[in-house]
Scaffold this motif. Structure first.
Motif, PDB file in Angstrom:
ATOM      1  N   SER A 196      45.116  57.347  39.138  1.00 17.66           N
ATOM      2  CA  SER A 196      46.353  56.508  39.227  1.00 17.66           C
ATOM      3  C   SER A 196      47.683  57.075  38.057  1.00 17.66           C
ATOM      4  O   SER A 196      47.888  58.104  37.217  1.00 17.66           O
ATOM      5  CB  SER A 196      45.956  55.213  37.611  1.00 17.66           C
ATOM      6  N   GLN A 197      48.616  56.649  37.850  1.00 18.82           N
ATOM      7  CA  GLN A 197      50.058  57.074  37.108  1.00 18.82           C
ATOM      8  C   GLN A 197      51.408  56.178  37.696  1.00 18.82           C
ATOM      9  O   GLN A 197      51.107  54.860  38.800  1.00 18.82           O
ATOM     10  CB  GLN A 197      50.331  58.134  38.179  1.00 18.82           C
ATOM     11  N   ALA A 198      52.275  56.952  37.223  1.00 20.09           N
ATOM     12  CA  ALA A 198      53.387  55.946  37.072  1.00 20.09           C
ATOM     13  C   ALA A 198      54.230  56.111  38.609  1.00 20.09           C
ATOM     14  O   ALA A 198      53.847  57.254  38.638  1.00 20.09           O
ATOM     15  CB  ALA A 198      54.677  56.246  36.217  1.00 20.09           C
ATOM     16  N   LEU A 199      54.741  54.848  39.107  1.00 24.36           N
ATOM     17  CA  LEU A 199      55.807  55.362  40.376  1.00 24.36           C
ATOM     18  C   LEU A 199      57.045  54.773  40.020  1.00 24.36           C
ATOM     19  O   LEU A 199      57.550  53.938  39.272  1.00 24.36           O
ATOM     20  CB  LEU A 199      55.325  54.361  41.285  1.00 24.36           C
ATOM     21  N   ALA A 200      57.776  55.601  40.071  1.00 25.81           N
ATOM     22  CA  ALA A 200      59.636  55.283  40.779  1.00 25.81           C
ATOM     23  C   ALA A 200      59.978  55.027  42.118  1.00 25.81           C
ATOM     24  O   ALA A 200      59.606  55.058  43.021  1.00 25.81           O
ATOM     25  CB  ALA A 200      60.072  56.866  40.220  1.00 25.81           C
ATOM     26  N   ALA A 201      60.778  53.735  42.122  1.00 23.66           N
ATOM     27  CA  ALA A 201      61.249  53.819  43.134  1.00 23.66           C
ATOM     28  C   ALA A 201      62.543  54.512  43.978  1.00 23.66           C
ATOM     29  O   ALA A 201      62.179  55.456  43.800  1.00 23.66           O
ATOM     30  CB  ALA A 201      62.636  52.662  42.834  1.00 23.66           C
ATOM     31  N   THR A 202      62.093  54.344  45.596  1.00 24.69           N
ATOM     32  CA  THR A 202      62.576  55.202  46.122  1.00 24.69           C
ATOM     33  C   THR A 202      63.562  54.304  47.567  1.00 24.69           C
ATOM     34  O   THR A 202      63.110  53.146  47.943  1.00 24.69           O
ATOM     35  CB  THR A 202      61.612  56.804  46.626  1.00 24.69           C
ATOM     36  N   GLU A 203      64.199  55.764  48.229  1.00 25.11           N
ATOM     37  CA  GLU A 203      65.218  54.693  49.693  1.00 25.11           C
ATOM     38  C   GLU A 203      63.913  55.712  50.730  1.00 25.11           C
ATOM     39  O   GLU A 203      63.590  56.835  50.691  1.00 25.11           O
ATOM     40  CB  GLU A 203      66.376  55.353  49.339  1.00 25.11           C
ATOM     41  N   THR A 224      55.821  47.008  44.390  1.00 27.98           N
ATOM     42  CA  THR A 224      55.650  45.975  43.437  1.00 27.98           C
ATOM     43  C   THR A 224      55.829  46.674  42.520  1.00 27.98           C
ATOM     44  O   THR A 224      56.309  46.221  41.204  1.00 27.98           O
ATOM     45  CB  THR A 224      54.997  44.637  44.139  1.00 27.98           C
ATOM     46  N   GLN A 225      55.290  48.049  41.734  1.00 27.44           N
ATOM     47  CA  GLN A 225      54.876  48.975  40.655  1.00 27.44           C
ATOM     48  C   GLN A 225      55.245  49.571  40.246  1.00 27.44           C
ATOM     49  O   GLN A 225      55.414  50.539  39.781  1.00 27.44           O
ATOM     50  CB  GLN A 225      53.490  49.060  40.950  1.00 27.44           C
ATOM     51  N   ALA A 226      56.448  50.008  41.479  1.00 27.81           N
ATOM     52  CA  ALA A 226      57.500  51.127  41.344  1.00 27.81           C
ATOM     53  C   ALA A 226      58.680  50.577  40.237  1.00 27.81           C
ATOM     54  O   ALA A 226      59.011  49.515  40.459  1.00 27.81           O
ATOM     55  CB  ALA A 226      58.169  52.087  42.167  1.00 27.81           C
ATOM     56  N   GLU A 227      59.299  51.345  39.563  1.00 26.29           N
ATOM     57  CA  GLU A 227      60.660  51.203  38.277  1.00 26.29           C
ATOM     58  C   GLU A 227      61.472  51.538  38.937  1.00 26.29           C
ATOM     59  O   GLU A 227      61.947  52.703  39.854  1.00 26.29           O
ATOM     60  CB  GLU A 227      60.259  51.721  37.123  1.00 26.29           C
ATOM     61  N   GLY A 228      62.176  49.932  39.616  1.00 21.91           N
ATOM     62  CA  GLY A 228      64.043  50.065  39.964  1.00 21.91           C
ATOM     63  C   GLY A 228      63.884  49.613  41.290  1.00 21.91           C
ATOM     64  O   GLY A 228      62.396  48.782  40.983  1.00 21.91           O
ATOM     65  N   ARG A 229      64.550  50.145  42.277  1.00 18.03           N
ATOM     66  CA  ARG A 229      64.980  49.150  43.465  1.00 18.03           C
ATOM     67  C   ARG A 229      64.489  50.106  45.058  1.00 18.03           C
ATOM     68  O   ARG A 229      64.924  51.410  44.963  1.00 18.03           O
ATOM     69  CB  ARG A 229      66.192  48.727  43.701  1.00 18.03           C
ATOM     70  N   THR A 230      63.229  49.462  45.697  1.00 25.67           N
ATOM     71  CA  THR A 230      63.000  50.362  46.606  1.00 25.67           C
ATOM     72  C   THR A 230      63.480  50.428  47.728  1.00 25.67           C
ATOM     73  O   THR A 230      63.499  48.680  47.854  1.00 25.67           O
ATOM     74  CB  THR A 230      61.562  50.521  47.282  1.00 25.67           C
ATOM     75  N   ILE A 231      64.172  50.897  48.758  1.00 22.62           N
ATOM     76  CA  ILE A 231      64.617  50.161  49.897  1.00 22.62           C
ATOM     77  C   ILE A 231      64.309  50.678  51.484  1.00 22.62           C
ATOM     78  O   ILE A 231      64.181  52.082  51.500  1.00 22.62           O
ATOM     79  CB  ILE A 231      66.402  50.508  49.836  1.00 22.62           C
ATOM     80  N   VAL A 232      64.042  50.271  52.156  1.00 21.11           N
ATOM     81  CA  VAL A 232      63.378  50.093  53.486  1.00 21.11           C
ATOM     82  C   VAL A 232      63.690  50.066  54.148  1.00 21.11           C
ATOM     83  O   VAL A 232      64.291  48.810  54.687  1.00 21.11           O
ATOM     84  CB  VAL A 232      61.781  49.906  53.799  1.00 21.11           C
ATOM     85  N   GLY A 266      64.216  46.280  57.668  1.00 20.67           N
ATOM     86  CA  GLY A 266      63.427  46.820  56.750  1.00 20.67           C
ATOM     87  C   GLY A 266      63.351  45.516  55.135  1.00 20.67           C
ATOM     88  O   GLY A 266      62.961  44.316  56.341  1.00 20.67           O
ATOM     89  N   PHE A 267      63.475  46.009  54.107  1.00 18.49           N
ATOM     90  CA  PHE A 267      63.409  45.236  52.745  1.00 18.49           C
ATOM     91  C   PHE A 267      64.172  45.974  51.582  1.00 18.49           C
ATOM     92  O   PHE A 267      63.872  47.185  51.948  1.00 18.49           O
ATOM     93  CB  PHE A 267      61.484  44.436  53.006  1.00 18.49           C
ATOM     94  N   ILE A 268      63.597  45.859  50.491  1.00 18.82           N
ATOM     95  CA  ILE A 268      64.090  45.768  49.217  1.00 18.82           C
ATOM     96  C   ILE A 268      62.872  44.727  48.619  1.00 18.82           C
ATOM     97  O   ILE A 268      62.882  43.570  48.758  1.00 18.82           O
ATOM     98  CB  ILE A 268      65.717  45.078  49.168  1.00 18.82           C
ATOM     99  N   ILE A 269      62.739  45.603  47.490  1.00 20.77           N
ATOM    100  CA  ILE A 269      61.737  45.687  46.563  1.00 20.77           C
ATOM    101  C   ILE A 269      62.511  45.737  45.201  1.00 20.77           C
ATOM    102  O   ILE A 269      62.454  47.223  45.244  1.00 20.77           O
ATOM    103  CB  ILE A 269      60.161  45.960  46.906  1.00 20.77           C
ATOM    104  N   ASP A 270      61.896  44.573  44.281  1.00 17.82           N
ATOM    105  CA  ASP A 270      62.651  45.541  42.712  1.00 17.82           C
ATOM    106  C   ASP A 270      61.416  45.356  41.974  1.00 17.82           C
ATOM    107  O   ASP A 270      60.470  44.608  42.309  1.00 17.82           O
ATOM    108  CB  ASP A 270      63.880  44.691  41.962  1.00 17.82           C
ATOM    109  N   GLY A 271      60.969  46.594  40.941  1.00 16.92           N
ATOM    110  CA  GLY A 271      59.987  46.804  40.417  1.00 16.92           C
ATOM    111  C   GLY A 271      60.273  47.165  39.086  1.00 16.92           C
ATOM    112  O   GLY A 271      60.836  47.494  39.657  1.00 16.92           O
ATOM    113  N   PRO A 272      59.302  47.059  38.245  1.00 16.79           N
ATOM    114  CA  PRO A 272      57.617  47.076  38.326  1.00 16.79           C
ATOM    115  C   PRO A 272      58.040  45.049  38.430  1.00 16.79           C
ATOM    116  O   PRO A 272      58.396  44.693  37.769  1.00 16.79           O
ATOM    117  CB  PRO A 272      57.250  47.207  37.921  1.00 16.79           C
ATOM    118  N   THR A 273      56.528  44.323  39.441  1.00 16.44           N
ATOM    119  CA  THR A 273      56.163  43.247  39.344  1.00 16.44           C
ATOM    120  C   THR A 273      55.102  43.097  38.898  1.00 16.44           C
ATOM    121  O   THR A 273      54.361  43.660  39.622  1.00 16.44           O
ATOM    122  CB  THR A 273      56.861  42.665  39.808  1.00 16.44           C
TER     123      THR A 273
END
Length: 331
Positions: A196-203, A224-232, A266-273
């Protein structure tokens, strides 16, 4: 082949577009008929001789490529199959392993062309099939998301055209150890160690999409658990899988509290939630069902997945494996 065949499948398979393979096979002389203007299963096939084809696939699809290459093995001449982007290359590696002669060339602009002729009889060999990284992805995600976890997954296939998810996870700041690397039946294999470890958002988009298209639902859970906005993006193919995966991924993760917005491709996810337990539905999609199960591991409260029996399509032992891991970890 000199016989008549009818091919069909379950509800999800009968809803998937088949014209992308029927059309080029007809160009090879195949006598094929399907529902909905020859675009859906069941498909009726009257076997007969095939002629070679020179064809550019409209999407990078290893399934379409493989079907056409298999047909080319029995066509009367040399066929050329070109893809806009490199798709998964299991079939090419399989041909090499069986000593089937073919040529692979770069065709410019990222295109890849494979040339193949009928070579008569083909010799059999024993094959050891590596563990499927698409199936391993759910337990990779579980190991990363559940605090205090450590998971080892043995003999996972690490084909470079399949490990897009590992590249994305690296971009998200994770460290996954790859141990005991070897080659089985011309496929690279290794053991993965995840904690287990922390996650950062990515594109995520572009050429990597064909290398992780099936892993995007579980990547959404990770996001959903990553810090920031993930864009696919560039993943419109998700809309013609067993379901419209974008639509249902958005609707079901929202029920659990995820901040996710659907896009055309695709989709956009803001996290962490913080996710919450909910009654969700797989809509008959095995990959969505397994992704929701992993989301349920970190959700507060009980998660109930309706229509989860579809998981048996690709991973009949998933529930038993997940239960065993939970019991061992005493989550």
């Amino acid at each position: 082949q000199s016989f008549f065949s009818i091919l069909t499948g379950d509800d999800s398979l009968r809803s998937r577009p088949m014209d992308r393979i029927i059309e080029p096979l007809r160009l090879m002389g195949a006598d094929i008929y399907g529902r909905s203007n020859n675009s859906r299963a069941p498909i009726a096939i009257i076997g007969q001789s095939l002629k070679p084809i020179s064809y550019l696939t409209p999407v990078a699809s290893a399934q379409v490529k493989t079907a056409l290459l298999f047909a080319a093995m029995y066509a009367e001449g040399k066929s050329e199959i070109t893809e806009n982007r490199q798709s998964r290359d299991h079939t090419e590696r399989f041909f090499e392993y069986l000593s089937i002669d073919f040529q692979r060339t770069e065709a410019g602009g990222g295109k890849v062309k494979i040339s193949l002729s009928n070579q008569g009889n083909y010799k059999a060999r024993d094959i050891i099939v590596a563990g499927d990284i698409s199936s391993a992805a759910y337990f990779i995600a579980a190991g990363l998301l559940v605090k205090g976890s450590e998971i080892t997954i043995v003999d996972v296939g690490l084909n470079p055209t399949r490990i897009g998810i590992l590249e994305v996870l690296q971009n998200m700041g994770t460290e996954i150890e790859v141990l005991e690397q070897k080659v089985l039946a011309n496929e690279p294999v290794g053991t993965l160690f995840i904690k287990s470890q922390a996650l950062a958002a990515t594109e995520i988009g572009g050429a990597i999409i064909p290398r992780l298209i099936d892993e995007l639902p579980i990547i959404a859970v990770l996001a959903t658990q990553a810090e920031g906005r993930t864009i696919v993006k560039d993943a419109a193919e998700l809309r013609v899988k067993e379901t419209d995966r974008i639509t249902y991924l958005v609707s079901e993760l929202r029920k659990m509290g995820a901040k996710i917005e659907g896009q055309a491709d695709g989709f956009i996810i803001d996290g962490p939630t913080s996710l919450r337990g909910a009654v969700v539905d797989s809509h008959g999609d095995h990959r969505l069902a397994m992704s929701l199960a992993i989301a349920g591991l970190i959700a507060k409260g009980e998660t109930i997945i309706q229509n989860a029996e579809c998981i048996s399509i690709s991973y009949p032992q998933f529930e038993a494996t997940l239960k065993r891991i939970i019991e061992q970890a005493q989550i």
